[in-house]
Design an enzyme around this catalytic site. Structure first.
Site, PDB file in Angstrom:
ATOM      1  N   ASP A  40      29.158 -16.387   5.396  1.00 24.54           N
ATOM      2  CA  ASP A  40      28.213 -16.518   4.294  1.00 24.54           C
ATOM      3  C   ASP A  40      27.582 -17.903   4.248  1.00 24.54           C
ATOM      4  OD1 ASP A  40      28.400 -13.953   3.360  1.00 24.54           O
ATOM      5  OD2 ASP A  40      29.687 -14.415   1.649  1.00 24.54           O
ATOM      6  N   LYS A  62      23.529 -15.137   2.085  1.00 19.26           N
ATOM      7  CA  LYS A  62      22.531 -14.788   1.077  1.00 19.26           C
ATOM      8  C   LYS A  62      22.159 -16.054   0.323  1.00 19.26           C
ATOM      9  CE  LYS A  62      24.877 -10.385   0.621  1.00 19.26           C
ATOM     10  NZ  LYS A  62      25.843  -9.617  -0.159  1.00 19.26           N
ATOM     11  N   MET A 175      26.948 -17.791 -10.762  1.00 13.80           N
ATOM     12  CA  MET A 175      25.549 -17.496 -10.424  1.00 13.80           C
ATOM     13  C   MET A 175      24.677 -17.373 -11.677  1.00 13.80           C
ATOM     14  SD  MET A 175      26.332 -14.658  -7.443  1.00 13.80           S
ATOM     15  CE  MET A 175      27.597 -13.833  -8.432  1.00 13.80           C
TER      16      MET A 175
END
Length: 314
Positions: A40, A62, A175
């Site tokens: 990641d 991502k 997030m």
């Protein structure tokens, strides 16, 4: 349904919050033994350099609010690599089971008869609160905690679960920095208490940055930053009281060392640098027979990073 060789196994590994010294021993062993690593965006580059020289590296990261590899394609790659290799590592930042979409990957592996194992890692909230010398729970202060996400699929404006705050607990929001004004307004509207808030960016990394405030002030404080320091976790509740008084000093000029030489010998030196609050990357392109993917990714990293010093390890 295709079924892979029974000897094939996929490890869904948590890389922790970014500091390589916080890797579990199991995670380190998985990386060292991997034939291929699908990693990641938030995995520190040095962590990949714990792998074998001939291991394939595949970036499936991502990056928030930009185009990235879709989860469906990552699932397909897991199956493809499991059919090609015996020891596959899917390396995720933090803990793969905390907002890591691990259930979708497990479902895919099960559907194809592929053996797998989940290897936990230190999650962002635990790493963040450790930097304040506090705990996510505290006797007679906070006896419960909720992990929630502030970013939802397709940018849907869902409400967050603040039940734990209503009961005097701790809320950890992953997030959620981009939606912070909306989230804080929601908390204030529903609870009506101006709780302490801390936003910890890049927890445990050399460029860690901590901002303290309250439900009514934190969004403005973050907005005043010249740029967002990096990925951040937001913690709301009495466990983050007096953050500005207790937080460690920000390292305004973190050390970033480029090590050249044999990878095995460089790794121990790199760990020492991380322990001292700096960071390191190894350039062993001239001394090691690297897998082409490692060579290409390492070259891109070297063009990206600004190094404060260089050392050759004999």
């Amino acid at each position: 349904m295709s079924v892979t060789d029974n000897a094939t196994k996929v490890y869904l590994v948590g890389a922790g919050p970014g500091n390589p010294c916080l890797l579990s021993k199991k995670a380190e062993r998985c990386i060292q033994q991997a034939d291929v690593i699908l990693y990641d965006q938030l995995v520190h580059p040095f962590i990949l350099q714990l792998s074998r020289l001939d291991a394939e590296w595949v970036h499936v990261g991502k990056t928030p609010y930009t185009k990235y590899m879709r989860q469906e394609r990552i699932n397909e790659l897991l199956v493809e690599k499991a059919q090609q290799y015996r020891y596959v590592v899917r390396l995720k930042g933090g803990d793969p089971a905390v907002f890591g979409r691990v259930a979708e990957e497990v479902d895919t592996l099960r559907a194809h008869g592929i053996n797998f194992e989940i290897v936990p890692g230190i999650t962002a909230a635990s790493a963040a609160i450790s930097q304040l010398g506090r705990g996510l729970t505290e006797r007679q202060v906070s006896t419960n905690i909720t992990f929630t996400t502030g970013h939802f699929k397709d940018n849907v404006e869902n409400e967050i679960d603040i039940t734990t705050l209503e009961n005097g607990g701790t809320l950890a929001i992953y997030m959620g920095v981009k939606r912070l004004p909306l989230l804080m307004d929601e908390i204030m509207t529903k609870v009506g208490i101006d709780y302490p808030v801390a936003v910890i960016f890049n927890a445990t990394r050399p460029n860690q940055h901590i901002i303290g405030g309250t439900v009514t002030t934190i969004a403005d404080k973050i907005a005043q930053l010249p740029e967002r320091p990096g990925p951040g976790v937001t913690i709301v509740g009495e466990v983050v009281r007096d953050v500005e008084a207790i937080k460690p000093e920000t390292n305004v000029a973190p050390e970033m060392v480029l090590l050249t030489g044999d990878r095995t010998r460089c790794i121990d030196v790199a760990y020492d640098i991380f322990e001292q609050g700096g960071a390191a990357l190894i350039d062993d392109r001239a001394t090691s027979a690297l897998h082409p993917s490692q060579h290409d990714i390492l070259t891109a990293w070297l063009e990206k990073f600004n190094f404060t010093s260089e050392r050759t390890i004999e």
